[in-house]
Design an enzyme around this catalytic site. Sequence first.
Site, PDB file in Angstrom:
ATOM      1  N   ARG A  42      48.802  44.220  32.387  1.00 29.84           N
ATOM      2  CA  ARG A  42      48.434  44.387  33.796  1.00 29.84           C
ATOM      3  C   ARG A  42      48.988  43.210  34.586  1.00 29.84           C
ATOM      4  NH1 ARG A  42      42.245  44.637  35.715  1.00 29.84           N
ATOM      5  NH2 ARG A  42      42.360  42.381  35.623  1.00 29.84           N
ATOM      6  N   SER A 111      38.772  53.430  34.025  1.00 28.64           N
ATOM      7  CA  SER A 111      37.770  52.460  34.462  1.00 28.64           C
ATOM      8  C   SER A 111      36.564  53.171  35.068  1.00 28.64           C
ATOM      9  CB  SER A 111      38.354  51.521  35.518  1.00 28.64           C
ATOM     10  OG  SER A 111      39.390  50.748  34.974  1.00 28.64           O
ATOM     11  N   LYS A 140      39.454  39.452  38.842  1.00 25.90           N
ATOM     12  CA  LYS A 140      39.851  40.657  39.555  1.00 25.90           C
ATOM     13  C   LYS A 140      39.293  40.547  40.963  1.00 25.90           C
ATOM     14  CE  LYS A 140      40.519  45.544  38.542  1.00 25.90           C
ATOM     15  NZ  LYS A 140      39.848  46.382  39.533  1.00 25.90           N
TER      16      LYS A 140
END
Lengths: 220, 220
Positions: A42, A111, A140
């Site tokens: 990611r 998610s 995040k």
Amino acid sequence: MPRRVPDLSVYLVTDRTLSRGRELVDVVLAAVRGGVTVVQLREKDAPARETLELGRVLLQRLRPLGVPLIVNDRVDLALALGADGVHVGQGDLPPEVARRLMGPDALVGLSITGPGDLPTLDPSVVDYAGVGPLFPTTSKADATPALGLEDFARLRRQLSVPVVAIGGITPANAAAVIAAGADGVSVVSAICSADDCEVAASTLARAVRQGRPGSRRPTP
Amino acid sequence: MPRRVPDLSVYLVTDRTLSRGRELVDVVLAAVRGGVTVVQLREKDAPARETLELGRVLLQRLRPLGVPLIVNDRVDLALALGADGVHVGQGDLPPEVARRLMGPDALVGLSITGPGDLPTLDPSVVDYAGVGPLFPTTSKADATPALGLEDFARLRRQLSVPVVAIGGITPANAAAVIAAGADGVSVVSAICSADDCEVAASTLARAVRQGRPGSRRPTP
């Protein structure tokens, strides 16, 4: 025949910006030596071509070790790499689309941030859920409010697929997260930002084992 | 048999943030009524799922009109939509990868920002080039320095594929850009931000026709 979901015990999500200037490949390989069982690529702010090149190197190194590489969000990158799977969030391409593009053999993760997301998970499409954030996290920027252990445990019971918990997980709370029903823990900074990524991963792996039912936990 | 490259005369690149709060679908349809011949969906800051939904609506409206929809950057979105093609920049997935994923019938466009990018364009892979920025532009924050008409004309002669020019193009300079060798002009704000998108598109389309060889140009 159902897809074989890999060992999700210690699920590393990469982030170069949190890796303290170290080469991401080195960080990942150290983490795998320490006990990371799955790697998710990611790199939100990197151009796709750069992530593709990084993914090629990672895949070449991880495949002989039997550690799956899952690509965040971008199904096209996952396809281009021949990665083991893709992980989509609620704002990414829908899991049904990811499944259709990736084919029946790839892993598709989704998610789940709260009970409201439950209807989006079709177990015939999605192989595992990434549930969180468990605890407040800085890794995040756009994370939703933390669930906490009780809400997580409740949510987990409503999911029929394997679950990795994510968000603010450390060796100090990982055993409790596993005991609350997680099949594995997912971390970014707990490994990427650690002084020693291998040690960080093995400490986390040990905590995960201690959280499993039947394990003798040294401390409550 | 070579792929049929569509009429690139007036190539609209979408940007909701530049559309002054109007519905993008309305902006696009007005632009098509005015003479836009190709639409590229480029919504850099929108979540993929949102762009997917927008793309579905656009495709449904554009297909009956015979106006192709090309997706910027994301091959997975283009595949999910069944769009007519994908446009990649130098930092996106390489055109060879886009071609492999999209198959032989899709359009694949590539951005060329200067002579240094020429080796990246294989005419057996790429159907058309988006060359620019021609002039200084505010529509793309990360744009490279403007080429100007002379450098553009030189670059264009070295390209064996159709070329759309992009960057700072307006009705005032479009005829000169076409006369310098462009097959079409690509705009964002000249249409998306116009008071009347249909009028803006038709004014631009007229300027393009005036730039074609053999046309009688009312003003030099």
